[in-house]
Write a protein that holds these residues in place. Structure first.
Motif, PDB file in Angstrom:
ATOM      1  N   UNK A   1       7.208  -2.886   6.455  1.00 41.06           N
ATOM      2  CA  UNK A   1       6.219  -2.220   5.608  1.00 41.06           C
ATOM      3  C   UNK A   1       5.985  -3.004   4.320  1.00 41.06           C
ATOM      4  N   UNK A   2       7.063  -3.485   3.713  1.00 34.30           N
ATOM      5  CA  UNK A   2       6.917  -4.241   2.469  1.00 34.30           C
ATOM      6  C   UNK A   2       6.205  -5.566   2.709  1.00 34.30           C
ATOM      7  N   UNK A   3       6.553  -6.230   3.796  1.00 38.86           N
ATOM      8  CA  UNK A   3       5.906  -7.510   4.105  1.00 38.86           C
ATOM      9  C   UNK A   3       4.418  -7.304   4.377  1.00 38.86           C
ATOM     10  N   UNK A   4       4.067  -6.268   5.105  1.00 39.43           N
ATOM     11  CA  UNK A   4       2.659  -6.006   5.400  1.00 39.43           C
ATOM     12  C   UNK A   4       1.871  -5.700   4.129  1.00 39.43           C
ATOM     13  N   UNK A   5       2.499  -4.994   3.182  1.00 40.34           N
ATOM     14  CA  UNK A   5       1.835  -4.724   1.900  1.00 40.34           C
ATOM     15  C   UNK A   5       1.621  -6.016   1.124  1.00 40.34           C
ATOM     16  N   UNK A   6       2.625  -6.901   1.141  1.00 41.16           N
ATOM     17  CA  UNK A   6       2.463  -8.197   0.489  1.00 41.16           C
ATOM     18  C   UNK A   6       1.347  -8.993   1.150  1.00 41.16           C
ATOM     19  N   UNK A   7       1.347  -9.036   2.469  1.00 42.95           N
ATOM     20  CA  UNK A   7       0.307  -9.769   3.194  1.00 42.95           C
ATOM     21  C   UNK A   7      -1.084  -9.255   2.817  1.00 42.95           C
ATOM     22  N   UNK A   8      -1.237  -7.947   2.712  1.00 43.57           N
ATOM     23  CA  UNK A   8      -2.535  -7.372   2.365  1.00 43.57           C
ATOM     24  C   UNK A   8      -2.966  -7.787   0.962  1.00 43.57           C
ATOM     25  N   UNK A   9      -2.027  -7.785   0.020  1.00 45.91           N
ATOM     26  CA  UNK A   9      -2.363  -8.211  -1.337  1.00 45.91           C
ATOM     27  C   UNK A   9      -2.773  -9.676  -1.367  1.00 45.91           C
TER      28      UNK A   9
END
Length: 288
Positions: free
Chosen positions: A55-63
């Motif tokens: 979840x954290x990695x996906x949020x970073x990727x989106x940013x």
């Protein structure tokens, strides 16, 4: 859910259209703390939450994707730190200098990263044996107008790499000795910003390194963070135009960055801090 091949774009050349920002990431399908090779890992072996990390990695990727083109390196079993793509090597234009890891636990990453860059059309330029070098974790280009590369050594990379990179890449290389084991890579405590500015934690460096930094970057162009921000990996940040993406920053640091025209984008990465990494460690710039 993250396995599988991705389409590899050709490396940039003089005839290809310019891309403002381009980054390489690797999904955390196999991310874990399975061994201890830095102080952050101690006490966290087999203590990561895969769902939270994803979840954290996906949020970073989106940013990051809001500001840059994002390419993906396929994850691989048995290589839990492959997610930290900054350590794959160093990119300059169409040249890729692969890492040669100090710790055996990470050496299996080397052929996978070399293969990705070879298939993407990059020129592979390995360092001579037996030098250790951990890529853009320890080698950061100045973001001003100078042809300058800052290179950390003392924990993972060898000081003798500096003249080799200078010769191979035709840049001035400034060696900086790291003296705090918590900041084992340069990018954990040193973040070059646009226009030649700098975000860093001075206590991570010896006196000679601090003097080298001060002689090249005047005080009004440096932000020296407090220890609390350093331990939150605020310097392990990704500079993308007017946005700076990082794990966490204090109100004072956010205010200082705002004075330079930055919008601070905080995205929690505490699962990766258990392994000693955050936003910059999870990102390799392909647009230097």
């Amino acid at each position: 859910m993250f396995a599988g091949e991705v389409t590899l774009p050709l490396a940039a050349n003089d005839d290809s259209p310019a891309v403002r920002h381009r980054l390489l990431l690797c999904a955390p399908e196999y991310f874990a703390v399975d061994y201890v090779i830095n102080p952050w890992m101690a006490g966290h072996v087999h203590d990561t939450d895969p769902a939270r990390a994803t979840s954290q990695w996906q949020a970073l990727q989106a940013q990051l994707a809001a500001h840059a083109e994002v390419d993906l390196l396929a994850p691989a079993p048995g290589l839990p730190d492959l997610v930290f793509t900054a350590n794959a090597g160093l990119v300059q234009g169409n040249t890729f200098v692969p890492s040669r890891f100090r710790h055996a636990e990470r050496r299996g990453e080397e052929p996978l990263c070399i293969d990705w860059f070879r298939r993407a059309g990059y020129r592979i330029r390995p360092l001579p044996e037996p030098l250790h070098f951990e890529g853009a974790g320890d080698a950061l280009f100045d973001r001003g107008q100078r042809r300058l590369l800052w290179m950390g050594h003392g924990h993972r990379s060898d000081a003798a790499v500096a003249p080799e990179l200078e010769r191979m890449l035709d840049v001035d290389v400034v060696p900086l000795r790291l003296v705090d084991a918590r900041f084992y890579h340069l990018d954990t405590c040193f973040c070059p910003l646009r226009d030649g500015r700098l975000l860093y934690y001075p206590a991570a460096f010896d006196e000679i390194a601090q003097s080298r930094i001060a002689s090249r970057i005047p005080a009004h162009m440096r932000i020296a963070v407090e220890e609390a921000d350093a331990l939150a990996f605020a310097c392990n940040a990704v500079d993308l135009d007017d946005a700076i993406v990082l794990n966490r920053a204090s109100p004072a640091l956010r205010q200082a960055l705002a004075a330079w025209g930055y919008r601070t984008v905080e995205t929690p990465l505490d699962e990766f801090l258990k392994s000693g990494g955050a936003a910059k460690c999870l990102t390799l710039r392909l647009d230097e």
